[in-house]
Design a protein around this motif. Structure first.
Motif, PDB file in Angstrom:
ATOM      1  N   SER A   1       0.907  -1.295   0.089  1.00  0.00           N
ATOM      2  CA  SER A   1       0.033   0.076  -0.003  1.00  0.00           C
ATOM      3  C   SER A   1       0.886   1.413  -0.020  1.00  0.00           C
ATOM      4  O   SER A   1       0.513   2.212  -0.575  1.00  0.00           O
ATOM      5  CB  SER A   1      -1.163   0.169   1.175  1.00  0.00           C
ATOM      6  OG  SER A   1      -1.929  -1.104   1.078  1.00  0.00           O
TER       7      SER A   1
ATOM      8  N   LEU B   1      -5.952  -9.021  -3.294  1.00  0.00           N
ATOM      9  CA  LEU B   1      -6.424  -8.501  -2.341  1.00  0.00           C
ATOM     10  C   LEU B   1      -4.925  -8.075  -1.477  1.00  0.00           C
ATOM     11  O   LEU B   1      -5.036  -6.879  -1.110  1.00  0.00           O
ATOM     12  CB  LEU B   1      -7.452  -9.135  -1.601  1.00  0.00           C
ATOM     13  CG  LEU B   1      -7.619  -8.387  -0.252  1.00  0.00           C
ATOM     14  CD1 LEU B   1      -8.397  -7.032  -0.544  1.00  0.00           C
ATOM     15  CD2 LEU B   1      -8.771  -9.072   0.767  1.00  0.00           C
TER      16      LEU B   1
ATOM     17  N   CYS C   1      -3.327  -5.234  -3.124  1.00  0.00           N
ATOM     18  CA  CYS C   1      -4.210  -4.140  -3.284  1.00  0.00           C
ATOM     19  C   CYS C   1      -4.739  -3.791  -4.589  1.00  0.00           C
ATOM     20  O   CYS C   1      -4.570  -2.699  -5.051  1.00  0.00           O
ATOM     21  CB  CYS C   1      -3.515  -2.894  -2.523  1.00  0.00           C
ATOM     22  SG  CYS C   1      -3.294  -3.228  -0.734  1.00  0.00           S
TER      23      CYS C   1
ATOM     24  N   SER D   1      -7.925  -4.087  -7.330  1.00  0.00           N
ATOM     25  CA  SER D   1      -9.379  -4.217  -7.039  1.00  0.00           C
ATOM     26  C   SER D   1      -9.854  -5.005  -8.527  1.00  0.00           C
ATOM     27  O   SER D   1     -11.166  -5.229  -8.455  1.00  0.00           O
ATOM     28  CB  SER D   1     -10.114  -3.013  -7.035  1.00  0.00           C
ATOM     29  OG  SER D   1      -9.777  -2.109  -8.090  1.00  0.00           O
ATOM     30  N   MET D   2      -9.113  -5.127  -9.631  1.00  0.00           N
ATOM     31  CA  MET D   2      -9.669  -5.658 -10.944  1.00  0.00           C
ATOM     32  C   MET D   2      -8.584  -6.771 -11.344  1.00  0.00           C
ATOM     33  O   MET D   2      -7.487  -6.545 -11.047  1.00  0.00           O
ATOM     34  CB  MET D   2      -9.982  -4.765 -11.730  1.00  0.00           C
ATOM     35  CG  MET D   2     -10.863  -3.383 -11.385  1.00  0.00           C
ATOM     36  SD  MET D   2     -10.891  -2.281 -12.810  1.00  0.00           S
ATOM     37  CE  MET D   2     -11.828  -3.128 -14.135  1.00  0.00           C
TER      38      MET D   2
ATOM     39  N   LEU E   1      -5.345  -1.578 -10.864  1.00  0.00           N
ATOM     40  CA  LEU E   1      -5.786  -0.729  -9.764  1.00  0.00           C
ATOM     41  C   LEU E   1      -6.269   0.637 -10.426  1.00  0.00           C
ATOM     42  O   LEU E   1      -5.214   1.317 -10.722  1.00  0.00           O
ATOM     43  CB  LEU E   1      -5.113  -0.642  -8.582  1.00  0.00           C
ATOM     44  CG  LEU E   1      -5.703   0.395  -7.308  1.00  0.00           C
ATOM     45  CD1 LEU E   1      -6.775   0.077  -6.825  1.00  0.00           C
ATOM     46  CD2 LEU E   1      -4.589   0.882  -6.217  1.00  0.00           C
TER      47      LEU E   1
ATOM     48  N   GLU F   1     -10.052   3.814  -7.407  1.00  0.00           N
ATOM     49  CA  GLU F   1     -10.274   2.667  -6.440  1.00  0.00           C
ATOM     50  C   GLU F   1      -8.943   2.949  -5.379  1.00  0.00           C
ATOM     51  O   GLU F   1      -8.873   1.979  -4.501  1.00  0.00           O
ATOM     52  CB  GLU F   1     -10.226   1.297  -7.170  1.00  0.00           C
ATOM     53  CG  GLU F   1     -11.390   0.972  -7.853  1.00  0.00           C
ATOM     54  CD  GLU F   1     -12.515   1.201  -7.218  1.00  0.00           C
ATOM     55  OE1 GLU F   1     -12.631   0.529  -5.909  1.00  0.00           O
ATOM     56  OE2 GLU F   1     -13.713   1.638  -7.356  1.00  0.00           O
TER      57      GLU F   1
ATOM     58  N   MET G   1      -8.939   1.425  -1.506  1.00  0.00           N
ATOM     59  CA  MET G   1      -8.236  -0.127  -1.166  1.00  0.00           C
ATOM     60  C   MET G   1      -7.132   0.310  -0.245  1.00  0.00           C
ATOM     61  O   MET G   1      -6.990  -0.657   0.795  1.00  0.00           O
ATOM     62  CB  MET G   1      -7.454  -0.604  -2.566  1.00  0.00           C
ATOM     63  CG  MET G   1      -8.462  -1.194  -3.560  1.00  0.00           C
ATOM     64  SD  MET G   1      -9.228  -2.588  -2.954  1.00  0.00           S
ATOM     65  CE  MET G   1      -7.740  -3.800  -3.008  1.00  0.00           C
TER      66      MET G   1
ATOM     67  N   ARG H   1      -8.540   0.479   3.275  1.00  0.00           N
ATOM     68  CA  ARG H   1      -8.780  -0.669   3.769  1.00  0.00           C
ATOM     69  C   ARG H   1      -7.602  -1.303   4.529  1.00  0.00           C
ATOM     70  O   ARG H   1      -7.607  -1.963   5.581  1.00  0.00           O
ATOM     71  CB  ARG H   1      -9.364  -1.688   2.946  1.00  0.00           C
ATOM     72  CG  ARG H   1     -10.727  -1.516   2.050  1.00  0.00           C
ATOM     73  CD  ARG H   1     -11.775  -1.213   3.130  1.00  0.00           C
ATOM     74  NE  ARG H   1     -12.021  -2.385   4.225  1.00  0.00           N
ATOM     75  CZ  ARG H   1     -12.576  -2.069   5.402  1.00  0.00           C
ATOM     76  NH1 ARG H   1     -13.063  -0.983   5.648  1.00  0.00           N
ATOM     77  NH2 ARG H   1     -12.694  -3.358   6.019  1.00  0.00           N
TER      78      ARG H   1
END
Length: 234
Positions: free
Chosen positions: A145, A175, A178, A180-181, A205, A209, A213, A216
């Motif tokens: 991240s 995940l 990080c 999302s697609m 990503l 998004e 992400m 989170r």
């Protein structure tokens, strides 16, 4: 973004990790050796690319003076060029520059339509053997991240992407990293050069998004920090 970066850096520091950007790309081969990574792909290798501080970031998280996690982000500003054309050219130069034949098929139309503009490629993400346990999953997520945030603050990309093997995707790699697609079979290698394979998926990503992400990841890091302090008090 700066607040999230600070929160993640503090969470890792609390666990004994120091995250830094590698100033001298000549240090990368030694970091690869020390972390125990068996290879460095030509896409991220400073010896194969004209990397500068303006177009590449190498990040490392160190624990006890030794590298625990590392990875590279490289800017790929495509402008109006289709990503399939860019990949055919760049991957051929990276893996088989001496051959005249194509190395991959054209990208799927869905990928060409979706992924465009100012891109950042994540490559050679790796955790040392000591930090590959299930207990390190959230730590790795925090580190990655930080990489997303560093790339976003430096380049403001439309997309950040990488390629992930299907077996790793089944274990939750998208995940954990990080993204999302994800897109199966973004293209096919005509004759895959090691360690690449046709089991790889494209994970991505989009700019829209990135903050959700990362938030989170920040919440997960804070939750674990509170849990650890509770364990110590009890």
């Amino acid at each position: 973004m700066a607040a999230a970066l600070g929160d993640l850096g503090a969470a890792l520091h609390e666990q004994g990790y120091k995250v830094r950007e590698v100033d001298d790309f000549g240090e990368v081969p030694d970091l690869i050796r020390r972390i125990g990574k068996p290879y460095l792909t030509p896409l991220s290798d400073p010896g194969h690319n004209d990397f500068t501080r303006a177009n590449a970031i190498w990040l490392v998280a160190e624990s006890g003076g030794e590298p625990a996690f590392l990875g590279c982000a490289r800017l790929e500003d495509l402008g109006q060029e289709p990503v399939s054309r860019y990949w055919r050219r760049s991957l051929k130069r990276a893996y088989r520059p001496e051959e005249g034949m194509e190395i991959i098929t054209s990208a799927r139309p869905e990928v060409d339509r979706a992924i465009s503009g100012r891109l950042v490629y994540f490559g050679d993400l790796f955790a040392s053997k000591k930090h590959q346990s299930s207990k390190s999953i959230f730590t790795l997520r925090s580190f990655i991240s930080i990489g997303h945030l560093a790339a976003a603050l430096k380049w403001d990309p439309d997309w950040i992407y990488c390629f992930v093997r299907e077996q790793d995707l089944m274990r939750g790699a998208a995940l954990r990293y990080c993204f999302s697609m994800h897109f199966p079979e973004p293209f096919s290698w005509i004759d895959p050069p090691a360690p690449r394979s046709n089991s790889e998926w494209l994970v991505a990503l989009p700019r829209s998004e990135l903050l959700p992400m990362v938030r989170r990841a920040v919440l997960a890091a804070k939750d674990r920090s509170v849990f650890r302090r509770s364990e110590v008090r009890s």
